[in-house]
Write an enzyme that holds these catalytic residues in place. Structure first.
Site, short mmCIF file in Angstrom:
data_model
loop_
_atom_site.label_atom_id
_atom_site.label_comp_id
_atom_site.label_asym_id
_atom_site.label_seq_id
_atom_site.Cartn_x
_atom_site.Cartn_y
_atom_site.Cartn_z
N ASP A 144 3.11 4.67 -2.96
CA ASP A 144 2.07 5.58 -3.42
C ASP A 144 2.71 6.78 -4.11
OD1 ASP A 144 -0.93 6.54 -3.02
OD2 ASP A 144 0.36 8.26 -2.59
N TYR A 198 3.09 14.44 -8.40
CA TYR A 198 4.28 14.51 -7.54
C TYR A 198 5.57 14.67 -8.35
CZ TYR A 198 1.10 12.42 -4.04
OH TYR A 198 0.05 12.13 -3.22
N LYS A 203 -1.79 8.22 -9.53
CA LYS A 203 -3.05 8.98 -9.60
C LYS A 203 -3.04 9.85 -10.83
CE LYS A 203 -2.51 9.38 -4.59
NZ LYS A 203 -1.07 9.59 -4.39
N HIS A 262 -7.18 11.66 -8.61
CA HIS A 262 -6.52 12.35 -7.49
C HIS A 262 -7.49 13.25 -6.69
CE1 HIS A 262 -2.20 13.68 -6.27
NE2 HIS A 262 -3.01 13.74 -5.24
N LEU A 284 0.12 10.73 9.53
CA LEU A 284 0.81 11.25 10.73
C LEU A 284 0.58 12.74 10.88
CD1 LEU A 284 4.21 9.34 10.25
CD2 LEU A 284 2.30 8.69 11.74
N ILE A 344 -0.46 5.41 4.64
CA ILE A 344 0.68 5.44 3.70
C ILE A 344 1.66 6.54 4.16
CG2 ILE A 344 -0.32 4.37 1.65
CD1 ILE A 344 -1.16 7.20 0.71
N LYS A 404 4.76 8.86 4.79
CA LYS A 404 5.95 9.21 3.99
C LYS A 404 7.13 9.44 4.93
CE LYS A 404 8.93 12.50 2.52
NZ LYS A 404 9.67 13.48 3.35
N SER A 405 8.24 8.81 4.62
CA SER A 405 9.50 9.21 5.23
C SER A 405 10.62 8.93 4.24
CB SER A 405 9.78 8.47 6.54
OG SER A 405 11.00 8.96 7.07
N ARG A 432 13.22 6.36 10.45
CA ARG A 432 11.78 6.60 10.56
C ARG A 432 11.00 5.62 9.67
NH1 ARG A 432 13.82 11.79 11.42
NH2 ARG A 432 13.67 12.51 9.26
N ASN A 476 8.15 3.26 11.25
CA ASN A 476 6.77 3.26 10.74
C ASN A 476 6.30 1.88 10.31
OD1 ASN A 476 6.86 5.99 11.20
ND2 ASN A 476 7.03 6.59 9.05
#
Ligand SMILES: NC(=O)c1ccc[n+]([C@@H]2O[C@H](COP(=O)([O-])OP(=O)(O)OC[C@H]3O[C@@H](n4cnc5c(N)ncnc54)[C@H](OP(=O)(O)O)[C@@H]3O)[C@@H](O)[C@H]2O)c1
Length: 278
Positions: free
Chosen positions: A48, A53, A78, A111, A193, A232, A234-235, A240, A244
């Protein structure tokens, strides 16, 4: 782990989407470029990103460096706030494709609705065109409230495949989820999370995690998956990332889901009526 271990969900476009993906918000190009191949090796297939970003180049580079074919990935991006409107959206998508180095997106999302600008219906019409022209396989929205969704359905006849919303046990979004279920829209959970904050140390989550011999992050991801939500997380950390993804061998009971859901209300969601993205 290979890609066969992540189940898929069907979309109203006729395509399928993995039920868990990799978030990339806050990753720079450099970090995305390093992280995506690691994630792919662990078994992630959905990534994603967003024009906002500023890491689409890194994501695209990471996909190529993974050594897997483009078709093995489900790539979401997006459209930026400043690119809303029919012509600007077409151009925004072209630029996104160019930065990613691909000729199609699996999923393209608006978005934020930014209703004060009054452009999301025109933006949606451009999305419909992008599907007709083969640049995008499935189209959806993000941060849309039921009233915004009603409007695009009523004015264009096309219902989004996905609504990606801020969703975790402290913000459970009952209204948006009930609406999505009725309309056949798949809900993706952003910040699943709770951005790795207090949610991960909530005593109720810790208690249930210990019972299953799982981490609190895994327990929360299961809370999403067991309710048909698509998280979705993020790490950028290998351990991790692996943690996940290792969430497909256990389930929460209805009572455990209910106990965790009681955390709802302990955090205020962002407001899609007023949020303005550049
Ligand atoms: N549509 C939208 O408006 C919107 C808005 C926000 C986000 N998103 C998308 O949703 C994705 C996920 O949301 P998010 O990044 O805000 O938050 P998140 O996935 O809920 O949490 C990410 C944070 O948790 C940490 N973390 C990840 N896994 C962990 C684990 N197993 N144990 C402990 N800490 C862990 C990460 O740190 P490390 O990297 O150090 O592991 C990071 O700081 C974004 O990346 C983005 O793709 C969309």
């Amino acid at each position: 782990m290979d890609d066969a271990s992540i189940p898929s969900v069907g979309l109203n476009s006729g395509h399928t989407m993995p039920v868990l993906g990799l978030g990339t918000w806050t990753m720079t190009d450099e970090v995305a470029d390093k992280t995506v191949p690691v994630a792919a090796q662990l078994g992630y297939r959905m990534v994603d990103t967003a024009a906002f970003y500023q890491n689409e180049r890194g994501v695209g580079e990471g996909i190529r460096r993974s050594g897997l074919p483009r078709e093995d990935f489900f790539v979401t991006s997006k459209v930026n706030g400043r690119d809303q409107g029919f012509d600007r959206t077409l151009r925004g998508c072209e630029q996104t494709l160019s930065r990613l180095g691909t000729d199609y997106l699996d999923l393209y999302l608006i978005h934020w609705p930014m209703p004060m600008r009054g452009l999301y219906v025109e933006t949606w019409r451009a999305f419909i065109r992008l599907v007709e022209e083969g640049y995008v396989r499935s189209i959806g929205v993000s941060n849309f409230l039921p009233a915004h969704l009603d409007r695009i359905r009523d004015e264009t006849g096309i219902v989004p495949a996905v609504n990606q919303i801020q969703l975790h046990p402290r913000i459970v979004q009952q209204d948006s989820r009930a609406y999505a279920e009725k309309q056949g829209i798949v809900v993706q959970s952003w910040s699943p999370l709770g951005q790795g904050g207090k949610l991960l140390s909530e005593p109720v989550v810790q208690k249930i995690a210990e019972r299953h011999s799982k981490s609190t992050a895994q327990t929360i991801l299961r809370w999403h998956l067991d309710q048909g939500l698509v998280p979705i997380p993020k790490s950028a950390d290998r351990d991790r990332l692996a943690d996940n993804l290792d969430v497909f061998g256990f389930h929460l009971t209805d009572e455990e889901i209910e106990e965790i859901t009681r955390l709802n209300g302990s955090e205020q969601p962002m407001n899609p009526e007023t949020f303005e993205q550049d």
